[in-house]
Write a protein that holds these residues in place. Structure first.
Motif: not given
Length: 276
Positions: A117-118, A188-189, A236-238, A271-276
């Motif tokens: 999301v820009d 989902e972003w 709610d993003v990574a 970084v809020l969580r891992a990219l998966a």
């Protein structure tokens, strides 16, 4: 030269220069298009072509031709600004190291079809780079005039060569403040990207005219970028990525998880969580 119609002019007499812009065709062939855009944006129409540097009716012209362009007016006004994703500049940028830095900051390669999301899209160039790197990108822009440029740029990209069409197919536009974008709740972003405007180090005429335009448009439209970062970090993003000048303070005095630095720009990554 004709003036904007009197009712529109009277209705806008109390508005600031930021609100007061006019629409004009670059020649008579685009009069109908100019009329449609003026009606849609509720802006006055100058019904004949007018030279921006000789225009006295308004401080800002939205010019209708093969492309839409915004231009400040007056004898010393810089040139027009448009969104052209197929320009030689954008094609050259595909090969630049700057793209690699932006892609690393967003996490390109860590997850297929990364969703970005820009939140401060502007002229959409970083969005286009991310889409070219394979990301699905939602561009959010709240200024109605810049929205029009983005819509026009995306339309023309969709009619361009196969590369442009493919990249544009991964881009969508939300015309409004990013904090109100319904797409955030519908999909989902993975990443929110923030690019607070800061003075560019480049000295080219193109950069100067764009900075002059944005300073004109946004001088009465201050946005609390620190609050925007706070909002982004609650989504709610990574990760959240913030573009900054190399030696600038962290936005909102919030220290990132890490930074990716180049000569002209720095990307602060939260970084809020891992990219998966």
């Amino acid at each position: 030269m004709t003036s904007p119609n009197s009712s529109a002019s009277a209705g806008r007499a109390a508005l600031s220069k930021i609100d007061y812009a006019c629409v004009a065709p670059i020649d008579d062939a685009f009069l109908t298009s100019a009329q449609e855009i003026a009606t849609r944006l509720d802006l006055p129409l100058i019904a004949v072509p007018v030279a921006p540097r000789q225009c006295t009716e308004t401080g800002l012209l939205l010019q209708c031709g093969e492309e839409l362009a915004l231009q400040l007016t007056g004898p010393n006004a810089p040139g027009p600004v448009a969104v052209d994703f197929g320009s030689s500049h954008m094609r050259h940028r595909r090969q630049s190291g700057h793209n690699e830095l932006l892609g690393r900051a967003a996490g390109v390669g860590k997850k297929p079809r990364l969703g970005v999301v820009d939140a401060t899209a502007g002229l959409g160039r970083d969005s286009f780079v991310l889409a070219d790197l394979g990301c699905e990108v939602l561009l959010c822009e709240r200024n109605t005039l810049i929205q029009s440029l983005l819509q026009d740029g995306l339309r023309r990209a969709g009619l361009g060569d196969l590369w442009l069409q493919e990249v544009a197919s991964r881009m969508s536009l939300w015309c409004g403040d990013s904090t109100g974008a319904p797409q955030l709740a519908q999909g989902e972003w993975d990443v929110i990207y923030l690019d607070p405007m800061f003075p560019a180090r480049e000295k080219s005429a193109a950069v100067k005219k764009e900075m002059a335009l944005f300073q004109y448009l946004l001088s009465d439209d201050a946005q609390d970028q620190g609050a925007l970062l706070d909002w982004a970090l609650m989504q709610d993003v990574a990760r959240v990525v913030v573009k900054r000048p190399p030696k600038a303070e962290h936005l909102g005095d919030k220290k990132p998880s890490h930074s990716i630095k180049g000569k002209a720009v720095r990307y602060d990554v939260y970084v809020l969580r891992a990219l998966a």
